[in-house]
Design a protein around this motif. Sequence first.
Motif, PDB file in Angstrom:
ATOM      1  N   PRO A  45      -1.987  -8.328  12.615  1.00 46.22           N
ATOM      2  CA  PRO A  45      -1.193  -7.893  11.461  1.00 46.22           C
ATOM      3  C   PRO A  45      -1.604  -6.463  11.124  1.00 46.22           C
ATOM      4  N   PHE A  46      -0.676  -5.674  10.548  1.00 46.96           N
ATOM      5  CA  PHE A  46      -0.923  -4.245  10.381  1.00 46.96           C
ATOM      6  C   PHE A  46      -2.267  -3.904   9.721  1.00 46.96           C
ATOM      7  N   GLN A  47      -2.546  -4.487   8.559  1.00 49.39           N
ATOM      8  CA  GLN A  47      -3.771  -4.081   7.845  1.00 49.39           C
ATOM      9  C   GLN A  47      -5.039  -4.513   8.595  1.00 49.39           C
TER      10      GLN A  47
ATOM     11  N   PHE B  68     -10.944  -5.112   2.705  1.00 47.75           N
ATOM     12  CA  PHE B  68      -9.864  -4.311   2.120  1.00 47.75           C
ATOM     13  C   PHE B  68     -10.223  -4.072   0.665  1.00 47.75           C
ATOM     14  N   GLN B  69     -10.466  -2.795   0.340  1.00 44.11           N
ATOM     15  CA  GLN B  69     -11.006  -2.424  -0.966  1.00 44.11           C
ATOM     16  C   GLN B  69      -9.930  -2.391  -2.053  1.00 44.11           C
ATOM     17  N   LEU B  70     -10.091  -3.214  -3.066  1.00 42.06           N
ATOM     18  CA  LEU B  70      -9.178  -3.158  -4.218  1.00 42.06           C
ATOM     19  C   LEU B  70      -9.971  -2.717  -5.438  1.00 42.06           C
TER      20      LEU B  70
ATOM     21  N   MET C 147      -2.178  -3.239 -10.680  1.00 39.60           N
ATOM     22  CA  MET C 147      -0.864  -3.070 -10.026  1.00 39.60           C
ATOM     23  C   MET C 147      -0.539  -4.313  -9.192  1.00 39.60           C
ATOM     24  N   HIS C 148      -1.524  -4.801  -8.442  1.00 45.04           N
ATOM     25  CA  HIS C 148      -1.269  -5.955  -7.559  1.00 45.04           C
ATOM     26  C   HIS C 148      -1.042  -7.235  -8.362  1.00 45.04           C
ATOM     27  N   VAL C 149      -1.816  -7.388  -9.443  1.00 47.66           N
ATOM     28  CA  VAL C 149      -1.669  -8.583 -10.290  1.00 47.66           C
ATOM     29  C   VAL C 149      -0.280  -8.582 -10.942  1.00 47.66           C
TER      30      VAL C 149
ATOM     31  N   PRO D  27       0.798  -1.237   0.000  1.00 46.16           N
ATOM     32  CA  PRO D  27       0.000   0.000   0.000  1.00 46.16           C
ATOM     33  C   PRO D  27       0.831   1.289   0.000  1.00 46.16           C
ATOM     34  N   ASP D  28       1.875   1.363   0.810  1.00 51.63           N
ATOM     35  CA  ASP D  28       2.607   2.634   0.869  1.00 51.63           C
ATOM     36  C   ASP D  28       3.378   2.893  -0.424  1.00 51.63           C
ATOM     37  N   LEU D  29       3.972   1.839  -0.974  1.00 52.25           N
ATOM     38  CA  LEU D  29       4.681   2.008  -2.256  1.00 52.25           C
ATOM     39  C   LEU D  29       3.708   2.477  -3.328  1.00 52.25           C
TER      40      LEU D  29
HETATM   41  N1  FO1 Z   1      -7.244   1.989   3.454  1.00 54.79           N
HETATM   42  C1  FO1 Z   1      -8.463   1.897   4.014  1.00 54.79           C
HETATM   43  O1  FO1 Z   1      -8.733   2.566   5.001  1.00 54.79           O
HETATM   44  N2  FO1 Z   1      -9.396   1.010   3.499  1.00 54.79           N
HETATM   45  C2  FO1 Z   1      -9.156   0.246   2.414  1.00 54.79           C
HETATM   46  O2  FO1 Z   1     -10.007  -0.535   2.009  1.00 54.79           O
HETATM   47  C3  FO1 Z   1      -7.870   0.370   1.786  1.00 54.79           C
HETATM   48  C4  FO1 Z   1      -7.548  -0.324   0.642  1.00 54.79           C
HETATM   49  C5  FO1 Z   1      -6.310  -0.098   0.011  1.00 54.79           C
HETATM   50  C6  FO1 Z   1      -6.002  -0.737  -1.175  1.00 54.79           C
HETATM   51  C7  FO1 Z   1      -4.797  -0.522  -1.819  1.00 54.79           C
HETATM   52  C8  FO1 Z   1      -3.877   0.360  -1.238  1.00 54.79           C
HETATM   53  O3  FO1 Z   1      -2.706   0.586  -1.856  1.00 54.79           O
HETATM   54  C9  FO1 Z   1      -4.160   1.000  -0.045  1.00 54.79           C
HETATM   55  C10 FO1 Z   1      -5.371   0.776   0.600  1.00 54.79           C
HETATM   56  N3  FO1 Z   1      -5.692   1.426   1.790  1.00 54.79           N
HETATM   57  C11 FO1 Z   1      -6.921   1.277   2.352  1.00 54.79           C
HETATM   58  C12 FO1 Z   1      -4.741   2.309   2.436  1.00 54.79           C
HETATM   59  C13 FO1 Z   1      -3.709   1.604   3.270  1.00 54.79           C
HETATM   60  O4  FO1 Z   1      -3.989   0.341   3.688  1.00 54.79           O
HETATM   61  C14 FO1 Z   1      -3.248   2.436   4.483  1.00 54.79           C
HETATM   62  O5  FO1 Z   1      -3.567   3.778   4.374  1.00 54.79           O
HETATM   63  C15 FO1 Z   1      -1.777   2.363   4.599  1.00 54.79           C
HETATM   64  O6  FO1 Z   1      -1.287   1.086   4.666  1.00 54.79           O
HETATM   65  C16 FO1 Z   1      -1.262   3.188   5.791  1.00 54.79           C
HETATM   66  O7  FO1 Z   1      -0.216   3.945   5.308  1.00 54.79           O
END
Ligand code: FO1
Length: 324
Positions: free
Chosen positions: A160-162, A100-102, A109-111, A59-61
Motif C-alpha cells: 500500500p502507498f504509505q 506514521f507520525q501524527l 484534522m483526522h479525527v 495526506p496530500d489534501l
Molecule cells: N511523511 C513521512 O515521511 N513520515 C511521516 O511520518 C508522515 C506522517 C504524515 C502525517 C500526516 C500527513 O498529512 C502526512 C504525513 N507524511 C509523512 C507525509 C505523507 O505521507 C507523504 O509525503 C505524502 O503522502 C506523499 O505526497
Amino acid sequence: MSETAVTADGAGQPVLALCGGIGGAKLALGLYHTLPPGRLAIAVNPGDDFEHLGLSVSPDLDTVLYTLSGLADPVRGWGRKDESWNFMAALRELGGETWFQLGDRDLAMHVERTRMLRAAITLSQAVASAAQELGIAAQIMPATDDRLRTVVLTDEGELPFQSYFVERRAAPRVRGLRYDGAEKAQPTPRLLETLASTKLRAVIICPSNPYLSIDPMLAMPALRESIAHCAAPVIAVSPIVGGRAIKGPTAKIMTELGVPVTNRSIAKHYGDLIDGLVVDFADRRDADGIDVPVCATPTLMESLADRKRLAEEAIRFADEIASR
Ligand code: FO1
C-alpha cells in the motif's frame, strides 16, 4: 522570461491545478497568491489516503490545506508547524504503531474528518468545510469521493502507498503501480463542472511525481476524458531538473521503471493530454523530441517569491498557448 502581469486579460477566469503533496502544494501556493481570491481550484491526489489507527488520513489534501492556510511545517513540508508529539509518545509507551507520525494538532484534522465521513458527509464536503474554517479562498477538492488507492508493485511484493513511501522510505525497487478503484471511481461533480466550464483559463499539472501523485487521478477514465476535452490549455510543470527530481523519489522510480530521467519522458508520459510543458531554465537547450511547446524558466521553489514567479510564468505560458 516575460514580465507580463498575470492580472491582464483572464484575471476573472478560474485556473485548475492538479496536484499531489509537498512539491505540488508549493506551486499551488504560488498560484493562490497570484490569482484573485476565489479563482483557483485545486484537485488533489486521493491515492495516498489510508485508514490508520482507525482514522481516515488524507495526506496530500492536508498538505494543500495546511500550505494555503499558512499552517504547514516549512521544513517537513507535511503536517503542521508548531506541532507537539505527545500522542505519538504516549502511543509508543503502549507499544502502538508509530511508523506514521501524527502530531497532536494534526490529529484534530483526522479525527474531525473521520467523524464527518462516518456521518455520511463526503470527503469533498469535509475538505471544503476545513478550507472554509481555515480561511482559504480557493476551492480545494479531492479528485474523487470514491475509494482510490495507490498500490506500489515492488521487488518485495505489493505495498500500500504509505507502507512503501513512509514505512519503507521508498526503498524497495518499483516494478509498477496500480491505482485500486480508479476504473470505477468518478471525479467529483465540482471537478467535472470546472473542467467543462468555457470560462476555465488553464489546467496546470503541478510538478508533483507523475506516477505517484498525478496518475492516480488520471487513471479515472472520466477525468482523463474531461481533461482531454476541456477548452482551456493544459500545461504541465516538469518535476525534473538537469536529470534529477526537484523533490522526492521521482527520478528513482523513473529509473526503476526503465524510463530516462528527462523532460522528454515527462512530456511523453502526459502525451496528448498536455498542450505545453514548463521546464527548468537549466534545461532550456534540452527540448529535443518534446512535441508540445516548451517554456523554460526557473522551476526551483525555495521562497514564496519563487513560487509566485513560477505560477505567473505558468499562467502566462498557458495564456500564450490559448491565444495561438
Ligand atoms: N511523511 C513521512 O515521511 N513520515 C511521516 O511520518 C508522515 C506522517 C504524515 C502525517 C500526516 C500527513 O498529512 C502526512 C504525513 N507524511 C509523512 C507525509 C505523507 O505521507 C507523504 O509525503 C505524502 O503522502 C506523499 O505526497
